[in-house]
Design a protein around this motif. Structure first.
Motif, PDB file in Angstrom:
ATOM      1  N   GLU A   3       0.796  -1.221   0.000  1.00 48.66           N
ATOM      2  CA  GLU A   3       0.000   0.000   0.000  1.00 48.66           C
ATOM      3  C   GLU A   3       0.829   1.270   0.000  1.00 48.66           C
ATOM      4  N   SER A   4       2.053   1.220   0.503  1.00 50.58           N
ATOM      5  CA  SER A   4       2.909   2.402   0.460  1.00 50.58           C
ATOM      6  C   SER A   4       4.331   1.967   0.137  1.00 50.58           C
ATOM      7  N   LEU A   5       5.073   2.924  -0.399  1.00 52.08           N
ATOM      8  CA  LEU A   5       6.440   2.626  -0.800  1.00 52.08           C
ATOM      9  C   LEU A   5       7.312   3.812  -0.419  1.00 52.08           C
ATOM     10  N   THR A   6       8.373   3.533   0.321  1.00 50.35           N
ATOM     11  CA  THR A   6       9.335   4.572   0.672  1.00 50.35           C
ATOM     12  C   THR A   6      10.563   4.372  -0.193  1.00 50.35           C
ATOM     13  N   ILE A   7      10.916   5.422  -0.920  1.00 51.58           N
ATOM     14  CA  ILE A   7      12.088   5.376  -1.797  1.00 51.58           C
ATOM     15  C   ILE A   7      13.230   6.049  -1.039  1.00 51.58           C
ATOM     16  N   PRO A   8      14.274   5.304  -0.709  1.00 48.17           N
ATOM     17  CA  PRO A   8      15.375   5.884   0.062  1.00 48.17           C
ATOM     18  C   PRO A   8      16.204   6.868  -0.769  1.00 48.17           C
ATOM     19  N   ASN A   9      16.920   7.748  -0.085  1.00 49.54           N
ATOM     20  CA  ASN A   9      17.757   8.745  -0.754  1.00 49.54           C
ATOM     21  C   ASN A   9      18.874   8.124  -1.580  1.00 49.54           C
ATOM     22  N   SER A  10      19.226   6.888  -1.302  1.00 51.03           N
ATOM     23  CA  SER A  10      20.306   6.223  -2.039  1.00 51.03           C
ATOM     24  C   SER A  10      19.897   5.837  -3.470  1.00 51.03           C
ATOM     25  N   VAL A  11      18.606   5.854  -3.781  1.00 48.58           N
ATOM     26  CA  VAL A  11      18.140   5.503  -5.121  1.00 48.58           C
ATOM     27  C   VAL A  11      18.479   6.637  -6.078  1.00 48.58           C
ATOM     28  N   ALA A  12      19.145   6.296  -7.177  1.00 51.36           N
ATOM     29  CA  ALA A  12      19.560   7.303  -8.159  1.00 51.36           C
ATOM     30  C   ALA A  12      18.544   7.459  -9.281  1.00 51.36           C
ATOM     31  N   SER A  13      17.851   6.382  -9.631  1.00 48.53           N
ATOM     32  CA  SER A  13      16.853   6.450 -10.702  1.00 48.53           C
ATOM     33  C   SER A  13      15.863   5.306 -10.543  1.00 48.53           C
ATOM     34  N   ILE A  14      14.769   5.425 -11.283  1.00 47.71           N
ATOM     35  CA  ILE A  14      13.746   4.376 -11.282  1.00 47.71           C
ATOM     36  C   ILE A  14      13.425   4.077 -12.735  1.00 47.71           C
ATOM     37  N   GLY A  15      13.493   2.832 -13.127  1.00 43.34           N
ATOM     38  CA  GLY A  15      13.268   2.438 -14.510  1.00 43.34           C
ATOM     39  C   GLY A  15      11.808   2.540 -14.917  1.00 43.34           C
ATOM     40  N   GLN A  16      11.617   2.673 -16.218  1.00 42.27           N
ATOM     41  CA  GLN A  16      10.260   2.752 -16.776  1.00 42.27           C
ATOM     42  C   GLN A  16       9.471   1.509 -16.390  1.00 42.27           C
ATOM     43  N   ASN A  17       8.268   1.703 -15.921  1.00 42.07           N
ATOM     44  CA  ASN A  17       7.345   0.638 -15.518  1.00 42.07           C
ATOM     45  C   ASN A  17       7.724  -0.071 -14.224  1.00 42.07           C
ATOM     46  N   ALA A  18       8.734   0.406 -13.511  1.00 40.26           N
ATOM     47  CA  ALA A  18       9.114  -0.242 -12.258  1.00 40.26           C
ATOM     48  C   ALA A  18       7.985  -0.189 -11.237  1.00 40.26           C
ATOM     49  N   LEU A  19       7.154   0.845 -11.298  1.00 40.89           N
ATOM     50  CA  LEU A  19       6.063   1.024 -10.336  1.00 40.89           C
ATOM     51  C   LEU A  19       4.700   0.772 -10.973  1.00 40.89           C
ATOM     52  N   TYR A  20       4.685   0.227 -12.159  1.00 36.50           N
ATOM     53  CA  TYR A  20       3.454   0.018 -12.919  1.00 36.50           C
ATOM     54  C   TYR A  20       2.603  -1.102 -12.313  1.00 36.50           C
ATOM     55  N   SER A  21       1.287  -0.939 -12.408  1.00 38.63           N
ATOM     56  CA  SER A  21       0.313  -1.951 -11.973  1.00 38.63           C
ATOM     57  C   SER A  21       0.428  -2.292 -10.493  1.00 38.63           C
ATOM     58  N   SER A  22       0.770  -1.318  -9.698  1.00 33.59           N
ATOM     59  CA  SER A  22       0.885  -1.582  -8.271  1.00 33.59           C
ATOM     60  C   SER A  22      -0.390  -1.142  -7.553  1.00 33.59           C
ATOM     61  N   GLY A  23      -0.564  -1.612  -6.363  1.00 29.53           N
ATOM     62  CA  GLY A  23      -1.706  -1.225  -5.539  1.00 29.53           C
ATOM     63  C   GLY A  23      -1.331  -0.140  -4.544  1.00 29.53           C
ATOM     64  N   ILE A  24      -0.283   0.593  -4.861  1.00 27.19           N
ATOM     65  CA  ILE A  24       0.242   1.594  -3.940  1.00 27.19           C
ATOM     66  C   ILE A  24      -0.722   2.765  -3.784  1.00 27.19           C
ATOM     67  N   LYS A  25      -0.943   3.153  -2.521  1.00 27.28           N
ATOM     68  CA  LYS A  25      -1.795   4.300  -2.204  1.00 27.28           C
ATOM     69  C   LYS A  25      -0.973   5.554  -1.949  1.00 27.28           C
ATOM     70  N   LYS A  26       0.313   5.374  -1.566  1.00 30.42           N
ATOM     71  CA  LYS A  26       1.129   6.530  -1.231  1.00 30.42           C
ATOM     72  C   LYS A  26       2.612   6.223  -1.414  1.00 30.42           C
ATOM     73  N   PHE A  27       3.312   7.236  -1.939  1.00 25.10           N
ATOM     74  CA  PHE A  27       4.766   7.170  -2.062  1.00 25.10           C
ATOM     75  C   PHE A  27       5.389   8.058  -0.995  1.00 25.10           C
ATOM     76  N   ASN A  28       6.520   7.626  -0.466  1.00 25.00           N
ATOM     77  CA  ASN A  28       7.257   8.385   0.539  1.00 25.00           C
ATOM     78  C   ASN A  28       8.722   8.454   0.131  1.00 25.00           C
ATOM     79  N   GLY A  29       9.431   9.422   0.712  1.00 24.19           N
ATOM     80  CA  GLY A  29      10.866   9.495   0.502  1.00 24.19           C
ATOM     81  C   GLY A  29      11.257  10.225  -0.768  1.00 24.19           C
ATOM     82  N   LYS A  30      12.427   9.875  -1.255  1.00 21.81           N
ATOM     83  CA  LYS A  30      12.998  10.522  -2.439  1.00 21.81           C
ATOM     84  C   LYS A  30      12.054  10.371  -3.624  1.00 21.81           C
TER      85      LYS A  30
END
Length: 170
Positions: A3-30
């Motif tokens: 339901e939620s995803l925290t992206i840490p500061n150490s992440v430099a990039s996120i690939g296309q479709n990495a977060l696709y089709s998820s049931g996430i309600k909220k993003f946190n962090g970087k």
């Protein structure tokens, strides 16, 4: 069921479709927007939290591009507000939402393939640019009740423009 995803500061990039089709309600962090509804990288919305309960959403002012599949499948979204900083609406950006009306701001120069397709309740599209944005096949829903409104002095230009002319009435 995530339901939620925290992206840490150490992440430099996120690939296309990495977060696709998820049931996430909220993003946190970087990369999370202030309200936690979107992942924004370099002024581009990469992904909207499609399981959030919002029915209306205003694109943050710093965003210039609605990315590939950014809102794809956000069935709760009935109203989207795009501001005059948005230049590009990428492929599949708002596919499978539940929009009934869309206003394309003057700043938009590109609308991708199926950007607003499968919005079965989409009845009105208001295009503010006097010069038609570069379009793509089936950029809007195939709902025959959908009406596209363009600036009065630009009607013939839109009717003649590739990919726009398929929406013109005879």
């Amino acid at each position: 069921e995530l339901e939620s995803l925290t992206i840490p500061n150490s992440v430099a990039s996120i690939g296309q479709n990495a977060l696709y089709s998820s049931g996430i309600k909220k993003f946190n962090g970087k990369f999370a927007s202030e309200d936690g509804c979107c992942v924004i990288i370099d002024d581009e919305i990469i992904r909207f939290a499609v399981a959030c309960e919002k029915t209306s959403y205003t694109i943050p002012d710093k965003v210039t591009k609605i990315g590939y599949c950014a809102f794809d499948g956000a069935k709760n979204i009935e109203n989207i507000t795009l501001h005059n900083n948005v230049k590009t609406i990428a492929y599949y950006a708002f596919r499978y939402c539940n929009l009934s009306e869309v206003t394309i701001p003057e700043s938009v120069t590109n609308i991708g393939h199926q950007a607003f397709n499968y919005n079965n309740n989409l009845l009105s599209i208001y295009c503010k640019p006097t010069t038609p944005p570069r379009g793509a096949p089936t950029m809007f829903t195939s709902n025959s009740d959908t009406k596209i409104y363009v600036p009065m002095g630009s009607v013939e230009t839109y009717k003649a423009e590739n990919y726009w002319k398929e929406y013109a009435e005879a």
